[in-house]
Design an enzyme around this catalytic site. Structure first.
Site, PDB file in Angstrom:
ATOM      1  N   ASP A 132       0.850  -1.199   0.000  1.00 57.36           N
ATOM      2  CA  ASP A 132       0.000   0.000   0.000  1.00 57.36           C
ATOM      3  C   ASP A 132       0.884   1.246   0.000  1.00 57.36           C
ATOM      4  O   ASP A 132       2.036   1.202   0.446  1.00 57.36           O
ATOM      5  CB  ASP A 132      -0.881   0.037   1.256  1.00 57.36           C
ATOM      6  CG  ASP A 132      -1.860  -1.124   1.295  1.00 57.36           C
ATOM      7  OD1 ASP A 132      -2.175  -1.665   0.226  1.00 57.36           O
ATOM      8  OD2 ASP A 132      -2.282  -1.481   2.415  1.00 57.36           O
TER       9      ASP A 132
HETATM   10  N1  URA Z   1      -1.381  -6.031   3.716  1.00 57.05           N
HETATM   11  C1  URA Z   1      -1.835  -4.775   3.813  1.00 57.05           C
HETATM   12  O1  URA Z   1      -2.862  -4.516   4.423  1.00 57.05           O
HETATM   13  N2  URA Z   1      -1.128  -3.794   3.206  1.00 57.05           N
HETATM   14  C2  URA Z   1       0.033  -4.009   2.552  1.00 57.05           C
HETATM   15  O2  URA Z   1       0.642  -3.062   2.033  1.00 57.05           O
HETATM   16  C3  URA Z   1       0.484  -5.321   2.468  1.00 57.05           C
HETATM   17  C4  URA Z   1      -0.218  -6.326   3.056  1.00 57.05           C
END
Ligand code: URA
Length: 268
Positions: A132
């Site tokens: 993310d």
């Molecule tokens: N899970 C999440 O919630 N965000 C990420 O960036 C990676 C795994």
């Protein structure tokens, strides 16, 4: 009313090339071989710099027959698939894991590509999964699209270790549903390995990688995530890689750490 007889349809590509070596199209063949990144290959072809068996090819989608002689600016180039290469990049917060920037938000590619030395700059790099925009940590890149499929497939059971900083108070009791396997709104999640490091720090290891999965799992047990960091994929971690920089993995790290038998020099 008389009906014209149906024109015979050309056989679909996969039937036509069954049992034979399939031709690749020109821009993709050049990019796969690391001669140019895909976009630059398309520009070079359009500019008339590329020939196949002595004829200038002006279309990126021109098929390259097996064994063809391809030249760029009059010089023969090898279209052999290059060895699998993998980069471990330490992603800072605030970058998108996609190729397209959004308004002022830059991408991991914009941060990584300018750092590459000439011997790595010609390849087309694919991100292996995503983090993310606000997540930090290990993001792998490779020039081998089969490695992307391998490392992101739940069938590979490749562990991804995350450390979440959570707002509420974590305890073994609270994270128990993650260990047992919980149902998310897109289906059941596999049991995760969870270690409560302290009351605001939870280590979660998953063998699948669905959208926002760690945040959704912890959120579902009343532990909203304040910050998320990926420490490791397989047995590859971020040791010695400062934030914003990368390291080229060795062939052994790819084979053993990511459980992937890559292309030459150690695979077919
Ligand atoms: N899970 C999440 O919630 N965000 C990420 O960036 C990676 C795994």
């Amino acid at each position: 009313m008389s009906r014209k007889p149906d024109k015979p349809k050309p056989p679909p590509q996969h039937k036509r090339w069954e049992g034979k070596e399939k031709p690749d199209w020109l821009s993709r063949a050049l990019a796969r071989a690391g001669v140019f990144p895909q976009k630059e290959a398309e520009d070079a072809i359009r500019a008339g710099r590329v020939s196949i068996n002595g004829r200038v090819a002006k279309m990126a989608l021109t098929p390259v027959p097996p064994g063809a002689t391809v030249k760029v600016d009059g010089l023969v180039v090898s279209l052999e698939a290059p060895p699998t290469r993998v980069l471990a990049f330490h992603k800072p917060a605030g970058l998108l894991s996609s190729t397209e920037r959004q308004h002022r938000t830059g991408t991991v590619f914009e941060a990584l590509l300018p750092q590459l030395p000439p011997e790595l700059a010609g390849y087309t790099w694919h991100a292996v999964g995503r983090l993310d925009v606000d997540s930090t940590g290990l993001l792998l890149f490779t020039n081998d699209d089969k490695l992307v499929a391998h490392a992101t497939s739940p069938d590979a059971h490749l562990p991804k270790r995350y450390v979440a900083t959570v707002f509420s108070t974590a305890s073994d009791e609270r994270v128990e549903p993650l260990r047992r396997g919980m149902t998310l709104d897109d289906g059941p999640a596999r049991p995760a390995k969870v270690n409560v490091r302290d009351e605001h720090t939870v280590e979660v290891t998953l063998t699948e990688g669905r959208h926002h999965q760690v945040k959704r799992m912890l959120g579902a047990v009343g532990l909203p995530v304040r910050a998320l960091h990926r420490e490791a994929v397989g047995s590859v971690d971020l040791e010695g890689i400062p934030e914003g920089t990368f390291r080229l993995l060795t062939d052994d790290e790819v084979r053993e750490g990511l459980r992937y038998e890559g292309r030459t020099p150690f695979g077919p």
